[in-house]
Design a protein around this motif. Sequence first.
Motif, PDB file in Angstrom:
ATOM      1  N   UNK A  74       0.856  -1.187   0.000  1.00  0.00           N
ATOM      2  CA  UNK A  74       0.000   0.000   0.000  1.00  0.00           C
ATOM      3  C   UNK A  74       0.888   1.231   0.000  1.00  0.00           C
ATOM      4  N   UNK A  75       0.861   1.973  -1.113  1.00  0.00           N
ATOM      5  CA  UNK A  75       1.702   3.167  -1.270  1.00  0.00           C
ATOM      6  C   UNK A  75       0.792   4.304  -1.724  1.00  0.00           C
ATOM      7  N   UNK A  76       0.076   4.898  -0.775  1.00  0.00           N
ATOM      8  CA  UNK A  76      -0.925   5.910  -1.078  1.00  0.00           C
ATOM      9  C   UNK A  76      -0.702   7.127  -0.172  1.00  0.00           C
ATOM     10  N   UNK A  77      -1.368   8.258  -0.456  1.00  0.00           N
ATOM     11  CA  UNK A  77      -1.274   9.401   0.456  1.00  0.00           C
ATOM     12  C   UNK A  77      -1.748   9.013   1.857  1.00  0.00           C
ATOM     13  N   UNK A  78      -1.210   9.625   2.903  1.00  0.00           N
ATOM     14  CA  UNK A  78      -1.547   9.220   4.274  1.00  0.00           C
ATOM     15  C   UNK A  78      -3.044   9.150   4.557  1.00  0.00           C
ATOM     16  N   UNK A  79      -3.795  10.106   4.029  1.00  0.00           N
ATOM     17  CA  UNK A  79      -5.226  10.117   4.276  1.00  0.00           C
ATOM     18  C   UNK A  79      -5.981   8.969   3.638  1.00  0.00           C
ATOM     19  N   UNK A  80      -5.345   8.278   2.687  1.00  0.00           N
ATOM     20  CA  UNK A  80      -5.978   7.152   1.997  1.00  0.00           C
ATOM     21  C   UNK A  80      -5.572   5.798   2.585  1.00  0.00           C
TER      22      UNK A  80
END
Length: 289
Positions: free
Chosen positions: A73-79
């Motif tokens: 999982x490599x997504x923006x923190x909020x996601x």
Amino acid sequence: MDKSMIPDLSGKVIAIIAPGNMGAGLATRVRAAGFSVRTLLAGRGEATRMRASQAGMQDASPPDIAACPVILSVVPPGRAHVLARELAPALAAAPVKPLYVDCNAVSPETVKVIAETITATGAAFADAGIIGLPPTADGPLPVIYASGEAAPGLAALNHAGLDIRVLDGPVGAASTLKMCYAGIGKGLTALACAMILAAERAGAGEALHAEMERSQKMLLGRLEGSIPDMFPKAYRWVAEMEEIGGFLDEERPESGIYRGMAGFYDRLAGDFDAQGPEIAALKRFLDKK
């Protein structure tokens, strides 16, 4: 470590979500090692789809993602937690459970909540933090630090073109390292920008640049690279600064420093989108010779 936590990579397929600059860069290196990479593209824009295509990432359904032995999982923190909740039903239904690796810039407390969501499905979980720039086809790799009981199983990806380093610590240790490292690097960038803008507003920008050229040449050289690099990324750093502020404990005064930086990066992000005066002032300062 429980052998059930060791992913079977014999099929040479993993999932990387999502195809941002970091995710696509990691996918490029994994594919160069002979692996195929699945991702989620539902609802994503044309630019994201193009980036995924260029990295050779294959669009897949949640069940197909859950069938991969490893999910990064490599997504923006909020996601980060949103993605875990979205994939949870597919993970729960998967007959063979994957190793789910949260590689996002979230606080140790946030990653523990994500771990609870994932392990409730029967899947193994590892906490990870990425330090370094998105890799290119032949450039340096970022380091992926991992912690938690299942983290040693992630070391198998060292044979898939990645640089995995396992920490001797529980879930939360890798995220702590990421918080502290980002807090120093991105914190210094924010502090420098705030003082440069103050100098420019007061007409002291040229004098400040000259003094830094004289007495802080190495720091100035670093800022000449890190500040322009920040401009298109500032919007992503807002949530990261908020996570760092929470990590430091809201009762501590230093927590407020990072909450303030979150607001500052949010303002710079809006100024960058609007081609406004603050980004122009920072560029003007850095262009002084």
